[in-house]
Enzyme design. Structure first.
Site, PDB file in Angstrom:
ATOM      1  N   SER A   1    -115.493 -19.095  10.055  1.00 31.20           N
ATOM      2  CA  SER A   1    -115.108 -17.965  10.904  1.00 31.20           C
ATOM      3  C   SER A   1    -116.335 -17.104  11.129  1.00 31.20           C
ATOM      4  O   SER A   1    -117.205 -17.001  10.268  1.00 31.20           O
ATOM      5  CB  SER A   1    -114.024 -17.158  10.195  1.00 31.20           C
ATOM      6  OG  SER A   1    -114.028 -15.821  10.644  1.00 31.20           O
TER       7      SER A   1
ATOM      8  N   HIS B   1     -86.616 -31.070   7.109  1.00 34.38           N
ATOM      9  CA  HIS B   1     -86.561 -29.662   7.532  1.00 34.38           C
ATOM     10  C   HIS B   1     -87.700 -28.852   6.900  1.00 34.38           C
ATOM     11  O   HIS B   1     -87.566 -27.653   6.697  1.00 34.38           O
ATOM     12  CB  HIS B   1     -85.231 -29.013   7.170  1.00 34.38           C
ATOM     13  CG  HIS B   1     -84.026 -29.796   7.588  1.00 34.38           C
ATOM     14  ND1 HIS B   1     -83.352 -29.572   8.766  1.00 34.38           N
ATOM     15  CD2 HIS B   1     -83.389 -30.845   6.998  1.00 34.38           C
ATOM     16  CE1 HIS B   1     -82.347 -30.416   8.871  1.00 34.38           C
ATOM     17  NE2 HIS B   1     -82.346 -31.224   7.811  1.00 34.38           N
TER      18      HIS B   1
ATOM     19  N   GLU C   1    -106.553 -29.170  14.581  1.00 33.53           N
ATOM     20  CA  GLU C   1    -105.901 -28.291  15.566  1.00 33.53           C
ATOM     21  C   GLU C   1    -106.226 -28.729  16.991  1.00 33.53           C
ATOM     22  O   GLU C   1    -105.376 -28.698  17.880  1.00 33.53           O
ATOM     23  CB  GLU C   1    -106.336 -26.845  15.349  1.00 33.53           C
ATOM     24  CG  GLU C   1    -105.784 -26.238  14.066  1.00 33.53           C
ATOM     25  CD  GLU C   1    -106.408 -24.899  13.748  1.00 33.53           C
ATOM     26  OE1 GLU C   1    -105.686 -23.920  13.647  1.00 33.53           O
ATOM     27  OE2 GLU C   1    -107.642 -24.829  13.606  1.00 33.53           O
TER      28      GLU C   1
ATOM     29  N   LYS D   1    -113.651 -18.214   5.163  1.00 37.63           N
ATOM     30  CA  LYS D   1    -112.785 -19.137   5.895  1.00 37.63           C
ATOM     31  C   LYS D   1    -113.344 -20.554   6.031  1.00 37.63           C
ATOM     32  O   LYS D   1    -114.533 -20.757   6.221  1.00 37.63           O
ATOM     33  CB  LYS D   1    -112.506 -18.600   7.311  1.00 37.63           C
ATOM     34  CG  LYS D   1    -111.556 -17.422   7.385  1.00 37.63           C
ATOM     35  CD  LYS D   1    -110.177 -17.689   6.817  1.00 37.63           C
ATOM     36  CE  LYS D   1    -109.370 -18.667   7.628  1.00 37.63           C
ATOM     37  NZ  LYS D   1    -108.763 -18.047   8.798  1.00 37.63           N
TER      38      LYS D   1
END
Ligand code: ARG
Length: 462
Positions: free
Chosen positions: A278, A157, A291, A284
């Site tokens: 970024s 979980h 992804e 970043k």
């Protein structure tokens, strides 16, 4: 322009139809399979005396000339030629003459031709994908070998559950990808049959030798029913499904890498080479590769569902709907190949932060189950009751603002008299991991067995 099939037509095709009907834009991808299949077919026609051996030879030489033109970029693919099969045949006839070129299609239809070409393509990509999966499994196994003592929290979980080693977590993926490899392999073996010689749908009266063609092309045998052979796209569905499962596994691994590379986890640092920045936030460093793999999984699932849906209502035998089978497969194959390769490189170059993993194990009372197990084992207390007592100890730790593993003998005894001095040892996080020696468990011994299993299997595949 006059079509090869125009004998019974009075009017010429509309331009709209030509555009709509043609598959050449994408099935030109199959030029090598098409020409290879045609060469084997021509050779068989010669062997069987359906055409002369010298005719067969001239056709084969002509096909090689066409191949040369395509490979050197000289070949002009035209919408009016409709598909790769007719483009190649038309050019062949221009090179060796219509009389001879026209003999190649004896005892053959585009229906068995496309079934052959596409099958050859799928089988060769099956092998290629598996060779990449193989490398990925090797990487995981090597990495696991050096992280048997890297302690980290195991989750359920997404909550801290029990301590495990990073090696153990990585080996879970090794076994997932092994199943993928085996799934591709079994699809390969099942579909490694030549459909050529099925002709349009009912076989042919010519004295062909299908086994000869199958041998020439490296198949293990021939398909058994011509009607099935020209209607069957299971091989395409299987590679799409296999890719979907493979990408699902890759996507789950990527999801973990994304989480683990976040500030909250800090378990892994993905190499600069496989990260992006970024345009506005100078600090970043984003895990775009992971992804994208996660994102592309949705797309390959779409390709699978699209072809299942195309096929589900088709009467036997060939229907033009089946021309829709190729683009999704080409797309999924390309996606799978690039994803597995880049995933492998990303993992190889990533830095796993053992310290942060170890620190994380000190939160969430990971050794609670061990304390309950201690009461069961040493004090003969029923597990349910042991669970309750341990729950009390957890509550005490929470109240004191510490982790269960940090409680001392005195505090434990205050919770329950059965929690004696030895109970403290049960709380040791590394001991918790090492206690799990059951087959498939996280103790070093059990993980070593898993690594050996994978390494022996890898060796057996060479
Ligand atoms: N371009 C077609 C396809 O991809 C080739 C087979 C066409 N056969 C036919 N009878 N029209 O499916």
């Amino acid at each position: 322009m006059k079509k090869m099939w125009s004998g019974r037509f009075e009017l010429e095709s509309s331009e709209l139809l030509e555009e709509f009907n043609a598959s050449i834009e994408f099935d030109k991808n199959l030029y090598l399979e098409d020409i290879t299949g045609s060469k084997a077919h021509a050779k068989m026609l010669g062997e069987q005396g359906i055409i002369t051996k010298s005719e067969a030879l001239q056709i084969i030489n002509g096909l090689e000339a066409v191949l040369g033109e395509i490979q050197s970029g000289k070949f002009e693919f035209k919408i009016a030629d409709e598909d790769i099969h007719m483009s190649v045949e038309k050019r062949l006839s221009e090179i060796i003459g219509k009389e001879l070129g026209g003999k190649l299609h004896t005892a053959r239809s585009r229906n068995d031709q496309v079934a052959l070409d596409f099958r050859l393509y799928v089988l060769s990509k099956n092998r290629e994908i598996n060779s990449k999966i193989y490398e990925l499994i090797s990487t995981l196994s090597n990495l696991a070998n050096s992280h048997k003592d890297t302690l980290m929290p195991g989750f359920t979980h997404l909550q801290h559950a029990q301590p495990v080693s990073l090696a153990y977590h990585l080996m879970a993926y090794a076994f997932m990808f092994k199943r993928d490899f085996e799934r591709f392999l079994s699809s390969f073996e099942r579909n490694n049959l030549s459909p050529l010689g099925s002709a349009a749908l009912a076989g042919t009266p010519h004295n062909i030798d299908r086994d000869f063609v199958a041998r020439e092309l490296g198949f293990s045998g021939v398909t058994q029913n011509a009607m099935d052979s020209v209607s069957d796209r299971d091989f395409a569905l299987e590679i799409l499904f296999n890719i979907s499962v493979l990408m699902t596994h890759a996507s789950r691994l990527c999801e973990e890498l994304i989480l683990w590379s976040s500030q909250e986890f800090g378990f892994v640092t993905i190499s600069d080479t496989y990260s992006t920045g970024s345009s506005i936030m100078p600090q970043k460093k984003n895990p775009d590769v992971a992804e994208l793999i996660r994102g592309k999984t949705g797309r390959v699932n779409g390709n699978l569902v699209a072809l299942l849906t195309t096929m589900k209502g088709l009467p036997l035998a060939y229907n033009k709907d089946m021309q829709e089978d190729k683009e999704g497969v080409f797309d999924s194959v390309k996606t799978a190949l690039t994803s597995v390769v880049i995933l492998n490189e990303m993992i190889k170059t990533a830095k796993f932060n053992s310290k942060n993993m170890l620190n994380a194990t000190k939160k969430g009372h990971l050794s609670a189950t061990d304390l309950a197990d201690y009461l069961v084992r040493e004090k003969n207390i029923p597990f349910r009751q042991a669970h309750f007592i341990t729950g009390k100890a957890v509550a005490k730790a929470e109240n004191l603002g510490v982790d269960l593993s940090e409680l001392g003998a005195k505090e434990l005894k205050e919770v329950d008299e059965n929690l004696d001095d030895n109970a403290v040892k049960a709380l040791d996080l590394n001991a918790s991991k090492e206690a799990r020696v059951s087959r498939g468990g996280t103790a070093n011994k059990a993980v070593e067995a898993q690594i050996n299993e994978i390494n022996n299997w890898l060796k057996s595949q060479i």
